[in-house]
Design a protein around this motif. Structure first.
Motif, PDB file in Angstrom:
ATOM      1  N   GLU A  21       0.815  -1.213   0.000  1.00 31.66           N
ATOM      2  CA  GLU A  21       0.000   0.000   0.000  1.00 31.66           C
ATOM      3  C   GLU A  21       0.853   1.270   0.000  1.00 31.66           C
ATOM      4  OE1 GLU A  21      -0.366  -2.541   2.286  1.00 31.66           O
ATOM      5  OE2 GLU A  21      -1.997  -3.478   1.180  1.00 31.66           O
ATOM      6  N   ALA A  22       2.117   1.155   0.389  1.00 32.92           N
ATOM      7  CA  ALA A  22       3.018   2.306   0.418  1.00 32.92           C
ATOM      8  C   ALA A  22       3.886   2.394  -0.840  1.00 32.92           C
ATOM      9  CB  ALA A  22       3.913   2.230   1.656  1.00 32.92           C
ATOM     10  N   CYS A  23       3.637   1.486  -1.804  1.00 32.80           N
ATOM     11  CA  CYS A  23       4.460   1.428  -3.015  1.00 32.80           C
ATOM     12  C   CYS A  23       3.749   2.046  -4.217  1.00 32.80           C
ATOM     13  CB  CYS A  23       4.809  -0.011  -3.357  1.00 32.80           C
ATOM     14  SG  CYS A  23       5.911  -0.787  -2.165  1.00 32.80           S
ATOM     15  N   GLY A  36      -1.560  -6.134 -12.222  1.00 33.35           N
ATOM     16  CA  GLY A  36      -0.877  -7.033 -11.285  1.00 33.35           C
ATOM     17  C   GLY A  36      -0.439  -6.295 -10.035  1.00 33.35           C
ATOM     18  N   ALA A  37       0.124  -5.111 -10.219  1.00 34.72           N
ATOM     19  CA  ALA A  37       0.554  -4.303  -9.076  1.00 34.72           C
ATOM     20  C   ALA A  37      -0.640  -3.874  -8.236  1.00 34.72           C
ATOM     21  CB  ALA A  37       1.327  -3.081  -9.570  1.00 34.72           C
ATOM     22  N   MET A  38      -1.709  -3.474  -8.895  1.00 38.09           N
ATOM     23  CA  MET A  38      -2.905  -3.043  -8.162  1.00 38.09           C
ATOM     24  C   MET A  38      -3.509  -4.188  -7.362  1.00 38.09           C
ATOM     25  SD  MET A  38      -4.746  -0.500 -10.893  1.00 38.09           S
ATOM     26  CE  MET A  38      -6.228  -0.444  -9.911  1.00 38.09           C
ATOM     27  N   GLN A  39      -3.460  -5.395  -7.881  1.00 38.56           N
ATOM     28  CA  GLN A  39      -4.057  -6.534  -7.190  1.00 38.56           C
ATOM     29  C   GLN A  39      -3.382  -6.844  -5.859  1.00 38.56           C
ATOM     30  OE1 GLN A  39      -4.035  -9.538 -10.247  1.00 38.56           O
ATOM     31  NE2 GLN A  39      -6.072  -8.967 -10.950  1.00 38.56           N
ATOM     32  N   VAL A  40      -2.126  -6.445  -5.703  1.00 38.08           N
ATOM     33  CA  VAL A  40      -1.463  -6.668  -4.417  1.00 38.08           C
ATOM     34  C   VAL A  40      -1.520  -5.437  -3.525  1.00 38.08           C
ATOM     35  CG1 VAL A  40       0.059  -8.477  -5.300  1.00 38.08           C
ATOM     36  CG2 VAL A  40       0.865  -6.114  -5.238  1.00 38.08           C
ATOM     37  N   GLY A  41      -2.145  -4.358  -4.006  1.00 37.96           N
ATOM     38  CA  GLY A  41      -2.345  -3.176  -3.184  1.00 37.96           C
ATOM     39  C   GLY A  41      -1.480  -1.970  -3.532  1.00 37.96           C
TER      40      GLY A  41
END
Length: 80
Positions: A21-23, A36-41
């Motif tokens: 969430e901080a990335c 893909g990046a959004m799916q992990v937050g």
């Protein structure tokens, strides 16, 4: 592992010792990397390439409706 496998993003977060969430993930839209990046937050941002560099290998770039930038230095506007 390769994009968009969630494990590659999670490994990056672990190595950075930072929650997803901080990335901020910046990519050109290849390999479904942004979703893909959004799916992990992660927050995902498309780096738009010049028109002559757009290819069929970057399908997300054409249809991306999320945040985008045209120059890498613009990434600073996403940092708080």
């Amino acid at each position: 592992m390769k994009k968009p496998d969630a494990r590659i993003y999670q490994l990056a977060c672990e190595q950075l010792n930072t929650p997803a969430e901080a990335c901020l993930y910046v990519g050109d839209g290849a390999s479904r990397e942004l979703t893909g990046a959004m799916q992990v937050g992660m927050q995902a941002v498309l780096l738009r390439l010049p028109a002559e560099e757009q290819t069929a290998r970057r399908p997300q770039a054409e249809f991306w409706s999320g945040s985008a930038l045209s120059f890498l230095h613009e990434v600073l506007t996403f940092l708080s």
